[in-house]
Design a protein around this motif. Structure first.
Motif, PDB file in Angstrom:
ATOM      1  N   GLY A 249      -2.997  -9.551  -1.678  1.00  0.00           N
ATOM      2  CA  GLY A 249      -1.589  -9.709  -2.008  1.00  0.00           C
ATOM      3  C   GLY A 249      -1.273 -11.144  -2.382  1.00  0.00           C
ATOM      4  O   GLY A 249      -2.135 -11.923  -2.814  1.00  0.00           O
ATOM      5  N   SER A 250      -0.004 -11.541  -2.214  1.00  0.00           N
ATOM      6  CA  SER A 250       0.404 -12.923  -2.476  1.00  0.00           C
ATOM      7  C   SER A 250       1.441 -13.342  -1.445  1.00  0.00           C
ATOM      8  O   SER A 250       2.192 -12.511  -0.925  1.00  0.00           O
ATOM      9  N   ALA A 274      -2.607  -6.714  -6.146  1.00  0.00           N
ATOM     10  CA  ALA A 274      -4.037  -7.018  -6.156  1.00  0.00           C
ATOM     11  C   ALA A 274      -4.246  -8.487  -5.770  1.00  0.00           C
ATOM     12  O   ALA A 274      -3.387  -9.334  -6.061  1.00  0.00           O
ATOM     13  N   PRO A 275      -5.356  -8.809  -5.078  1.00  0.00           N
ATOM     14  CA  PRO A 275      -6.428  -7.909  -4.652  1.00  0.00           C
ATOM     15  C   PRO A 275      -6.057  -7.127  -3.395  1.00  0.00           C
ATOM     16  O   PRO A 275      -5.246  -7.576  -2.588  1.00  0.00           O
ATOM     17  N   ARG A 276      -6.666  -5.936  -3.269  1.00  0.00           N
ATOM     18  CA  ARG A 276      -6.405  -5.073  -2.129  1.00  0.00           C
ATOM     19  C   ARG A 276      -7.621  -4.906  -1.228  1.00  0.00           C
ATOM     20  O   ARG A 276      -7.535  -4.255  -0.189  1.00  0.00           O
ATOM     21  N   THR A 277      -8.728  -5.467  -1.633  1.00  0.00           N
ATOM     22  CA  THR A 277      -9.939  -5.450  -0.808  1.00  0.00           C
ATOM     23  C   THR A 277     -10.370  -6.895  -0.580  1.00  0.00           C
ATOM     24  O   THR A 277     -10.519  -7.654  -1.547  1.00  0.00           O
ATOM     25  N   PRO A 300     -11.332  -2.551   4.644  1.00  0.00           N
ATOM     26  CA  PRO A 300     -10.533  -2.248   3.450  1.00  0.00           C
ATOM     27  C   PRO A 300      -9.064  -2.031   3.809  1.00  0.00           C
ATOM     28  O   PRO A 300      -8.738  -1.383   4.808  1.00  0.00           O
ATOM     29  N   GLY A 301      -8.196  -2.595   2.990  1.00  0.00           N
ATOM     30  CA  GLY A 301      -6.766  -2.439   3.216  1.00  0.00           C
ATOM     31  C   GLY A 301      -6.203  -3.308   4.318  1.00  0.00           C
ATOM     32  O   GLY A 301      -5.051  -3.117   4.736  1.00  0.00           O
ATOM     33  N   GLY A 325      -1.190   0.076   3.577  1.00  0.00           N
ATOM     34  CA  GLY A 325      -1.322   1.511   3.788  1.00  0.00           C
ATOM     35  C   GLY A 325      -1.237   2.307   2.496  1.00  0.00           C
ATOM     36  O   GLY A 325      -0.495   1.938   1.572  1.00  0.00           O
ATOM     37  N   ASP A 326      -1.992   3.416   2.458  1.00  0.00           N
ATOM     38  CA  ASP A 326      -1.904   4.301   1.309  1.00  0.00           C
ATOM     39  C   ASP A 326      -0.641   5.153   1.445  1.00  0.00           C
ATOM     40  O   ASP A 326      -0.020   5.237   2.507  1.00  0.00           O
ATOM     41  N   SER A 327      -0.277   5.833   0.376  1.00  0.00           N
ATOM     42  CA  SER A 327       0.952   6.613   0.361  1.00  0.00           C
ATOM     43  C   SER A 327       0.727   8.097   0.643  1.00  0.00           C
ATOM     44  O   SER A 327       1.667   8.883   0.568  1.00  0.00           O
ATOM     45  N   THR A 328      -0.500   8.484   0.939  1.00  0.00           N
ATOM     46  CA  THR A 328      -0.799   9.867   1.305  1.00  0.00           C
ATOM     47  C   THR A 328      -1.658   9.873   2.560  1.00  0.00           C
ATOM     48  O   THR A 328      -2.337   8.881   2.885  1.00  0.00           O
TER      49      THR A 328
END
Length: 464
Positions: A249-250, A274-277, A300-301, A325-328
């Motif tokens: 992130g930033s 991004a980046p997310r990893t 990851p994440g 977090g993912d959205s699903t």
């Protein structure tokens, strides 16, 4: 009859002399003098002598041609007043610890007034401090200027304290024996340099909807706050800079990647993007380099944010983690055990109709991280049963820690850290049932970004 006319004749010398005596007497009584010819006093005249030839020599006298005001006597000092302190916030830092826009010296100003409430110049003023062992008085006496003002300065010591300056007018005690004096407001000596043990980081939200969504330039995903104190537990001086860095992130703003403290704290925006990893060691920060530090977590994440400041010689730092977090829903744990999401309907088995079926579901994203803060969880499309409210009904703020409260490490990469929710489903007929009943329902999970995951369940109620 023969008339004779009389003509005016000059007055005799004797008569003129008599008139002169009368005039002189009148002038003398009125404060006049004899400076003018004829014995008439000129306005404003002082002393004088009569005009020769009158036959009378008037005595000398004094007089004035107008009035004069009385001269006001020199006034004695009546009071001394404390009028100002610099810095105006009445707080200075401890000796040798400085700070942006802070000083170790306080200037105290006093004003002396006379009995007519006028500024008194040239008056001696003596100064003393309430805690002479802890601060240094630089000027023990002064003389008031044309405005009746006198000042002194005090330097801080090496420990936090408060002090007051006492201003005294010597030789003003009179019969009472007590000299005129006054005391300043309290001046605080505090707020030194930041220390490692008093460097604290927190976030408004820790589990963000960031794996599949970006923040906007004007709406950050969360804010990160830093609180900084000195060795005595006091907030550091305003303007102490704190730098932020992140491996995902930033963080910060376009003009700076940090903030300057106000009252010992400040905050910055954090955006998901991004980046997310995470990449090990990128960027290099005070939190992952040098003695006593550990590498950033490679989960990851999971973002690692490092904040740092300095005491002038040593770097002070701290770090926190944030979930992207993912959205699903990626995986579900039923009563702490994973279930097969590919099997279709999740079968909860058989439950006696006399009591509700109570169970716990843990929802994780594809990285076994929590779903975003504020995600709602509800029972929907219920057929053949009754559902109580889900507890909790939303995904809470989840701080990235292990179950025993420790910081996450690479050893926890396969640990499911999602939120847990309790459900209760019952047979509407209860113990009065007449036949077995199969209940079907969905558990619907909706993220703040309005992404929906629907998970089907079934539950059989036996009877009796």
């Amino acid at each position: 009859m023969q008339h004779s006319s009389k003509s005016s004749s000059p007055a005799s010398p004797l008569r003129l002399a008599a008139l002169g005596l009368i005039t002189a007497a009148v002038l003398s009584a009125c404060g006049g003098g004899g400076g003018n010819p004829g014995g008439v006093a000129a306005p404003g005249a002082g002393s004088g002598t009569g005009t020769p030839g009158t036959g009378v020599t008037p005595g000398t006298g004094t007089g004035t041609g107008g009035s004069t005001s009385p001269t006001t006597p020199a006034a004695a000092p009546a009071t001394v007043q404390f009028i100002s302190a610099d810095p105006s916030e009445k707080s200075i830092v401890m000796q040798g610890q400085g700070g942006i826009n802070r000083t170790e010296t306080a200037t105290l100003k006093f004003k002396v007034l006379d009995v007519y409430n006028r500024p008194l110049a040239g008056q001696a003023v003596n100064f003393s401090v309430s805690v002479p062992a802890l601060v240094r008085l630089n000027q023990a006496s002064a003389t008031t200027d044309a405005n009746g003002e006198a000042s002194t300065t005090v330097n801080s010591g090496t420990v936090p304290t408060t002090f007051r300056v006492i201003a005294t007018l010597p030789n003003t005690g009179g019969t009472s024996g007590a000299n005129i004096s006054t005391t300043s407001d309290s001046i605080v000596v505090t707020t030194g340099l930041p220390v490692q043990r008093a460097f604290s980081l927190s976030a408004a939200k820790y589990n963000l909807e960031g794996w599949a969504h970006d923040s906007s330039p004007t709406q950050p995903a969360t804010t990160i706050q830093v609180l900084v104190a000195d060795n005595f537990g006091n907030p550091v001086p305003d303007g102490t800079p704190v730098i932020f860095q992140t491996n995902m992130g930033s963080v910060g703003s376009s003009d700076k990647g940090g903030c300057n403290t106000v009252n010992g704290g400040c905050s910055v925006d954090f955006r998901v993007q991004a980046p997310r990893t995470p990449t090990p060691g990128l960027p290099a920060t005070p939190c992952n380099t040098g003695p006593g530090t550990t590498p950033d977590n490679a989960r990851p994440g999971l973002a690692t944010i490092c904040a740092s400041s300095t005491d002038g010689a040593t770097t002070i730092f701290g770090r926190i983690n944030l979930f992207f977090g993912d959205s699903t829903v990626g995986s579900v744990y039923l009563d702490r055990k994973p279930v097969d999401m590919t099997a279709g309907v999740i079968d909860l088995g058989t439950q006696g109709s006399a009591a509700p079926k109570v169970f716990e579901l843990q929802f994780n994203d594809l990285n076994l991280n929590p779903l975003p803060f504020g995600t709602t969880v509800a029972v929907t499309n219920m057929v053949g049963g009754t559902a109580a409210a889900v507890v909790p009904a939303t995904v809470p703020n989840i701080f990235p820690r292990t179950a025993d409260g420790k910081e996450l490490t690479d050893a926890n990469v396969n640990t499911a850290l999602g939120s847990r929710h309790t459900f209760s489903v019952s047979n509407p007929a209860g113990k009065d049932c007449t036949a077995p009943l199969t209940s079907t329902f969905d558990v619907t999970v909706t993220t703040p970004g309005n992404d929906v995951t629907t998970i089907p369940f079934k539950l059989t109620f036996s009877c009796p």
